[in-house]
Design a protein around this motif. Structure first.
Motif, PDB file in Angstrom:
ATOM      1  N   LEU A 206      81.380  31.490   3.933  1.00  0.00           N
ATOM      2  CA  LEU A 206      82.825  31.469   4.137  1.00  0.00           C
ATOM      3  C   LEU A 206      83.342  32.667   4.919  1.00  0.00           C
ATOM      4  O   LEU A 206      84.523  32.717   5.253  1.00  0.00           O
ATOM      5  CB  LEU A 206      83.550  31.449   2.781  1.00  0.00           C
ATOM      6  CG  LEU A 206      83.365  30.228   1.888  1.00  0.00           C
ATOM      7  CD1 LEU A 206      84.199  30.397   0.620  1.00  0.00           C
ATOM      8  CD2 LEU A 206      83.756  28.947   2.602  1.00  0.00           C
ATOM      9  N   PHE A 212      90.056  27.991   8.321  1.00  0.00           N
ATOM     10  CA  PHE A 212      90.232  28.873   7.171  1.00  0.00           C
ATOM     11  C   PHE A 212      91.703  28.888   6.769  1.00  0.00           C
ATOM     12  O   PHE A 212      92.564  28.386   7.496  1.00  0.00           O
ATOM     13  CB  PHE A 212      89.743  30.291   7.488  1.00  0.00           C
ATOM     14  CG  PHE A 212      90.369  30.890   8.719  1.00  0.00           C
ATOM     15  CD1 PHE A 212      91.477  31.715   8.628  1.00  0.00           C
ATOM     16  CD2 PHE A 212      89.844  30.628   9.976  1.00  0.00           C
ATOM     17  CE1 PHE A 212      92.052  32.257   9.764  1.00  0.00           C
ATOM     18  CE2 PHE A 212      90.412  31.166  11.124  1.00  0.00           C
ATOM     19  CZ  PHE A 212      91.522  31.981  11.015  1.00  0.00           C
ATOM     20  N   ASP A 443      90.056  32.507   2.112  1.00  0.00           N
ATOM     21  CA  ASP A 443      88.654  32.130   1.941  1.00  0.00           C
ATOM     22  C   ASP A 443      87.782  33.362   1.721  1.00  0.00           C
ATOM     23  O   ASP A 443      86.891  33.366   0.866  1.00  0.00           O
ATOM     24  CB  ASP A 443      88.161  31.357   3.169  1.00  0.00           C
ATOM     25  CG  ASP A 443      89.075  30.210   3.544  1.00  0.00           C
ATOM     26  OD1 ASP A 443      88.663  29.056   3.400  1.00  0.00           O
ATOM     27  OD2 ASP A 443      90.214  30.477   3.985  1.00  0.00           O
TER      28      ASP A 443
END
Length: 589
Positions: A206, A212, A443
């Motif tokens: 991530l 995102f 994220d």
């Protein structure tokens, strides 16, 4: 602390996140949040919204993710939103040149180094393609624009882009938002939403992706009058890593309070310092380890085109320092750009305490002269004369004045401009606010919270993995189990689940397998408390005197210590809510 592989494996197994479209081979840079991850992400967003929007008294908007090309022409993204791309001459794979330098040398923040120097570093260190090992010396580095392009409507006549940041969705609506704020500065507008960047080489799960979630605040201030309530965070302490220390041979981050870095001029903008203090407290509240956290100032070469100053919140993850959020003083760059590119005014009217009398230069161009002299450009010449009179009245001191229209100079006799100076009474002025921007990646905050909360220990001779997530953001607050699904314990536990859910708690029910296995499953998703319904709950257990032992009570187990206490069922919703909200501790029970 985990290594990256352990965390990614746990995340997939326990439903936190997984690479998208796995059935079709997966898509690099795109991830799906599973049930645990979606809940954790939502909880993190809610805590950010509470701290940066609700507690600060700011508005929230939700703008489209696709915007027309002129927006990004004005913002500068079409010309200046690039990364360094180098292509392998053997396998054809594309890579970020600055990442190759950072991964294979002691050089940090290679993004701030000019392209020509990065090419020299690749040759000096004999760096190779990460995919096939072919040398990259001599390969040209190109600027690669990170925006995803699309078309709005049929055909290609109206190009648009997926937004690379949520900020522009706020800036372009500023005239209307200022009205909602009654044109009173300062006022802030927040937004949580998706952003898109066509990364050259997504990597590290991530931490570098193509889609995102950002949580951004755009605070509009009067640079001459507005000051933050710095005392609210003055005593907050954090590690600071200024640009000067990064460039020094022995420079290191150092601990300081928000008040100290403002008084010492380390953070030049008090508004930036204020939000560094707010953010430090917020990051700590969601589980970021403050021993692996710092604020780092941008070097001049890496600072965004719009930023007068910028600091990053960074955390150590998998041995690297990663950016969690940026805190930029954008001055009046964005609003001035949209003001000049659009048909709207991106200003607010600032009322004076008392009216003032001022001299103002005016022109009233003689169109009977400008028309025959300049033809179709006459109107533009007249506008240019008005702008020049406001900007530089002294330019009209000579016999003629020169203005530029579409790159061509035009000379106009001053007598044909009807230039003059008159006194006017003004009650205020239009000003372009400055912008303070805390921009945080949800994220990355989520991944960091998982990494920093990852624990391994031993319980009853058995190895255990658990996530020490703060109860406020944990995906589930409580797991409810019957000791066994028989003799009425299952029915009792299921009824209890419904009561706890009605009280607003996130609850999971599990009657599968041994009770120890069920505890371990909840430990791995970070559930802070587990409740067990047993024979004592039903009044069927007996004490030494033959009386019912602890009827209408349940066992509450705390995740980190595995300690257990019995709590009356009637008090359970209130008790668990207080534990979740930090109003009570487990030791208080």
């Amino acid at each position: 602390m985990s290594d990256g592989g352990d965390l990614v494996e746990l995340a997939k197994r326990r439903g936190f996140f997984l690479q998208s479209a796995g059935a079709y081979g997966g898509v690099s840079g795109f991830y799906t949040f599973g049930p645990s991850g979606a809940a954790l992400k939502q909880n993190i967003e809610d805590t950010w919204r509470n701290r940066f929007a609700i507690q600060e008294g700011n508005m929230e908007v939700d703008a489209p993710t696709v915007m027309p090309e002129p927006v990004f022409e004005a913002s500068g993204h079409l010309d200046g939103f690039d990364d360094m791309l180098v292509e392998c001459p053997e396998c054809g794979e594309s890579h970020r040149a600055d990442h190759i330098v950072e991964d294979n040398t002691d050089i940090e923040e290679a993004e701030s180094i000019p392209v020509a120097e990065v090419e020299e570093l690749i040759a000096e260190y004999e760096l190779v393609c990460p995919t096939c090992g072919t040398g990259l010396a001599g390969q040209a580095i190109e600027d690669f624009n990170l925006m995803f392009e699309t078309n709005i409507g049929p055909g290609s006549a109206d190009p648009g882009y997926l937004r690379p940041e949520t900020a522009q969705g706020i800036f372009i609506e500023f005239p209307q938002l200022a009205e909602y704020a009654r044109n009173q500065l300062p006022f802030g507008v927040t937004q949580i939403g998706r952003a898109y960047r066509n990364e050259i080489s997504p990597r590290k799960s991530l931490l570098r992706v193509r889609e995102f979630t950002q949580a951004e605040l755009e605070l509009f201030v009067d640079p001459e009058e507005d000051e933050p309530a710095l005392e609210a965070v003055a005593d907050v302490t954090a590690p600071f890593y200024p640009a000067a220390d990064q460039e020094a041979a022995d420079g290191q981050p150092y601990e300081a309070t928000i008040r100290e870095v403002v008084d010492d001029g380390v953070v030049g903008k008090p508004w930036i310092a204020y939000y560094l203090g707010v953010a430090k407290q917020w990051y700590e509240s969601i589980g970021v380890d403050m021993d692996r956290f710092r604020f780092r100032q941008h070097l001049s070469g890496e600072r965004a085109h719009y930023a007068a100053d910028c600091w990053d919140a960074e955390a150590e993850v998998d041995g690297d320092w990663i950016e969690l959020g940026g805190f930029a003083y954008r001055s009046d760059y964005d609003l001035s750009k949209h003001d000049s590119y659009s048909d709207e005014e991106f200003t607010v009217f600032k009322q004076y305490d008392e009216p003032v009398t001022v001299e103002r230069a005016t022109v009233d161009p003689d169109m009977s002269y400008l028309g025959p002299e300049f033809g179709g450009s006459a109107g533009a010449v007249a506008d240019a004369l008005e702008a020049l009179a406001e900007r530089d009245p002294d330019a009209f001191d000579e016999s003629e004045v020169v203005v530029e229209v579409d790159g061509e100079s035009h000379a106009v006799p001053v007598e044909k401009t009807n230039f003059g100076v008159e006194e006017v009474i003004e009650s205020g002025e239009h000003i372009t606010p400055h912008v303070v921007e805390p921009s945080l990646g949800i994220d990355r905050a989520l991944y960091t919270a998982l990494d920093h909360s990852y624990r391994e220990d031993e319980v009853d001779g058995e190895e255990r993995t658990y996530l020490a997530l703060p109860q406020e953001v944990a995906p589930t607050t409580v797991g409810v189990f019957p000791l066994m699904d028989r003799d009425g314990m299952g029915e009792y536990a299921r009824d209890l689940v419904e009561k706890l859910r009605a009280a607003g708690l996130a609850v999971t029910y599990d009657d599968s397998g041994a009770i120890g296995r069920r505890y371990r499953r909840q430990d791995e998703v970070g559930t802070p408390f587990c409740v067990t319904v047993d024979y004592a709950t039903l009044g069927e257990a007996r004490d030494d005197e033959g009386e019912p032992a602890a009827p209408d009570t349940v066992t509450v187990r705390e995740r980190d210590t595995t300690a257990q206490k019995r709590v009356p069922v009637a008090d359970l919703p209130e008790t668990l809510t207080a534990l979740r909200d930090g109003e009570r501790t487990f030791d208080d029970l």
